[in-house]
Structure formats: C-alpha cells, structure tokens
Design a protein around this motif. Structure first.
Motif, short mmCIF file in Angstrom:
data_model
loop_
_atom_site.label_atom_id
_atom_site.label_comp_id
_atom_site.label_asym_id
_atom_site.label_seq_id
_atom_site.Cartn_x
_atom_site.Cartn_y
_atom_site.Cartn_z
N PHE A 1 69.68 -39.07 13.41
CA PHE A 1 70.13 -38.88 14.47
C PHE A 1 69.86 -37.43 14.49
N TYR A 2 69.60 -37.05 16.00
CA TYR A 2 69.58 -35.94 16.84
C TYR A 2 70.26 -35.65 18.26
N PHE A 3 69.50 -34.61 18.57
CA PHE A 3 70.69 -34.09 20.17
C PHE A 3 69.93 -33.27 20.47
N ASP A 4 69.63 -34.28 21.54
CA ASP A 4 68.61 -33.56 22.83
C ASP A 4 69.10 -33.85 24.18
N GLY A 5 69.74 -32.78 24.82
CA GLY A 5 70.73 -33.08 26.06
C GLY A 5 69.72 -32.79 26.83
N SER A 6 68.69 -31.94 26.52
CA SER A 6 68.11 -31.48 28.13
C SER A 6 67.20 -33.09 28.90
N ASP A 7 67.60 -34.21 28.41
CA ASP A 7 67.06 -34.97 29.14
C ASP A 7 67.45 -36.23 29.06
N LEU A 8 68.46 -36.70 29.40
CA LEU A 8 69.57 -38.02 28.81
C LEU A 8 68.42 -39.88 29.20
N SER A 9 67.29 -39.95 29.42
CA SER A 9 67.09 -40.83 30.02
C SER A 9 66.38 -41.65 28.81
N TRP A 10 66.58 -43.20 28.59
CA TRP A 10 65.52 -43.90 27.55
C TRP A 10 64.13 -43.59 27.58
N GLU A 11 63.74 -43.43 28.85
CA GLU A 11 61.95 -42.59 28.73
C GLU A 11 62.16 -42.15 27.08
N ALA A 12 62.88 -40.60 27.71
CA ALA A 12 62.31 -39.32 26.42
C ALA A 12 62.98 -39.34 25.23
N GLU A 13 64.04 -40.69 24.94
CA GLU A 13 63.92 -40.95 23.00
C GLU A 13 64.27 -42.12 23.07
N ASN A 14 62.91 -42.78 24.06
CA ASN A 14 61.99 -44.29 23.31
C ASN A 14 60.85 -43.49 23.28
N THR A 15 60.06 -42.22 23.88
CA THR A 15 59.31 -41.18 22.83
C THR A 15 59.46 -41.09 21.94
N VAL A 16 60.85 -40.49 21.64
CA VAL A 16 61.11 -39.88 20.46
C VAL A 16 60.32 -40.69 19.47
N ILE A 17 61.64 -42.13 19.62
CA ILE A 17 61.20 -42.90 18.59
C ILE A 17 59.71 -43.75 18.82
N LYS A 18 58.85 -43.61 19.50
CA LYS A 18 57.74 -44.16 18.94
C LYS A 18 56.86 -42.71 18.27
N ALA A 19 57.23 -42.32 18.30
CA ALA A 19 56.80 -41.09 17.56
C ALA A 19 57.04 -41.02 15.75
N GLY A 20 58.33 -41.13 15.76
CA GLY A 20 58.76 -41.39 14.52
C GLY A 20 58.13 -42.93 14.11
N GLN A 21 58.05 -43.99 14.52
CA GLN A 21 57.43 -44.71 14.50
C GLN A 21 55.75 -44.63 13.39
N GLN A 22 55.23 -44.24 14.08
CA GLN A 22 54.21 -43.57 13.38
C GLN A 22 54.47 -42.94 12.22
N VAL A 23 55.17 -41.49 12.36
CA VAL A 23 55.49 -41.22 11.17
C VAL A 23 55.72 -41.92 10.09
N PHE A 24 56.36 -42.82 10.20
CA PHE A 24 57.51 -44.20 9.56
C PHE A 24 56.62 -44.86 9.04
N GLU A 25 55.66 -44.82 9.97
CA GLU A 25 54.41 -45.62 8.74
C GLU A 25 54.44 -46.07 7.36
N GLY A 26 54.43 -47.32 6.87
CA GLY A 26 54.19 -47.92 5.63
C GLY A 26 55.74 -47.25 4.61
N VAL A 27 56.23 -47.14 5.24
CA VAL A 27 57.80 -46.62 4.71
C VAL A 27 57.96 -47.98 4.75
N PRO A 28 58.89 -48.02 3.23
CA PRO A 28 59.18 -49.58 2.63
C PRO A 28 60.70 -49.73 2.89
N ALA A 29 61.60 -49.53 4.48
CA ALA A 29 62.02 -49.58 5.15
C ALA A 29 62.45 -49.14 6.42
N GLU A 30 63.12 -50.32 7.42
CA GLU A 30 63.73 -49.74 9.34
C GLU A 30 63.72 -47.93 9.08
#
Length: 198
Positions: A69-98
């Motif tokens: 969980f994180y908290f960023d009230g500066s941009d409530l768009s799905w696009e902003a959250e999805n940018t973070v999710i995609k960055a996370g997918q790269q950072v968590f690549e190879g982790v044996p869990a979702e």
C-alpha cells in the motif's frame, strides 16, 4: 508465548519471525527502492507468516500475495496508479509470488462497486490499514532509509502471536470477514476466530 511479552520484545520477536520468510524480506527491500509515499507491506503476508512459523509450517505456506500500500493524493487517476504498478512489476520481477501494489488514496473510487458498501476517502496508508475486516490484519511494515523497520500495528501484536482473529467492523462488511476466516481456518485450524458482533 510471544503474545505475553512486553511490547518492545514483541516487536523484536515480530522482526525475527517475519525474517524467516525470505520472499517477504525481499519484497520489503525491493519496495524500498520504489520510493513510494507512505508505503507499507501489509495484510496477509505478515500475519500469515507469523501463523506459519508458530504452527510449524513453511514460512510462505498459504500466502496468496504480498500487498504493498502507498498513499499519493496528488493524482487520483488510474493512469498514475498503473504507472506505479508497472514500475513495480519490473522491480518485483523474479519474486516467486504475486505482489499487488495499490494507491490507498484511490480506494473510495472503487470500493463500493467491489464490496457493496461505500468507503470514505482514506487520509493515509495507516487509515486504510485501520479498515481491514479483522484487527489481526491491521499490520504494516516498511523499511526506513536507515534500515530500521517501521511497524504499524494499531491493535498491537498479541492477537497475531496468540492466533486470535478478531473482527473489525469499521468498514468491510461481515461477508468479507466470514469468507476470509473460513479460508484461514482451513489453512490454520489452530486459529481462534471470534464472531462478528451482532
């Protein structure tokens, strides 16, 4: 029992127990590199690691995912959250869990459609953690820049260590509590599940 220890010793015990889950410690370390505002690794991956260690199971047994969980009230768009999710997918690549990343500033936008009850906007990540269906779930951990663990546990740690599941009728409906506790009891029959208040 760890649930009877003084609070400072419970915190030490929590870190010792959680550190036995190498997936969790890896997720904590990798999440720290994302520099997300107000972030915590939270929910099932924490208390279920404790339950596993206390009941003699492998530390990762039965853990569905690792919630960030994180908290960023500066941009409530799905696009902003999805940018973070995609960055996370790269950072968590190879982790044996979702690993599931969510901006808790946006929860009120989708919660009612998913759970059938309205949710007022959260003011922080901590406020979002406060709203879990069971007090046992209200637990968050993050790594500070100096390597210390920051632990958020508004209901303390005794129930977690004592395998007690206590309802938290703050937001989530009873059906969510019932569904979760049914699954948990199947995985950890040693749990004491307290009834939803009438």
């Amino acid at each position: 029992m760890m649930g009877r220890l003084p609070l400072d010793e419970q915190l030490d015990a929590l870190r010792t127990v959680l550190s036995r889950n190498e997936v969790l410690t890896d997720v904590l370390a990798r999440t720290a590199t994302l520099d997300l505002p107000g972030w915590y690794v939270t929910a099932g991956c924490l208390f279920q690691t404790v339950w596993n260690v206390l009941t003699g199971k492998p530390s990762t047994s039965g853990i569905k995912d690792y919630d960030v969980f994180y908290f960023d009230g500066s941009d409530l768009s799905w696009e902003a959250e999805n940018t973070v999710i995609k960055a996370g997918q790269q950072v968590f690549e190879g982790v044996p869990a979702e690993v599931e990343i969510r901006n808790e500033a946006r929860v009120h936008l989708w919660y009612e459609e998913k759970f059938g009850v309205p949710c007022a906007p959260h003011e922080s990540t901590e406020a979002a953690i406060d709203s879990f269906a069971a007090t046992t779930c209200c637990l968050g951990v993050r790594l500070e820049p100096d390597g210390r663990w920051r632990v958020y546990a508004p209901h303390g740690l005794s129930d977690v260590f004592n395998l007690v599941v206590r309802p938290n009728p703050a937001l989530a409906p009873r059906a969510v509590y019932d569904a979760k506790t049914l699954r948990w009891r199947g995985q950890w029959p040693e749990l004491s599940v307290l009834p939803w208040p009438s």
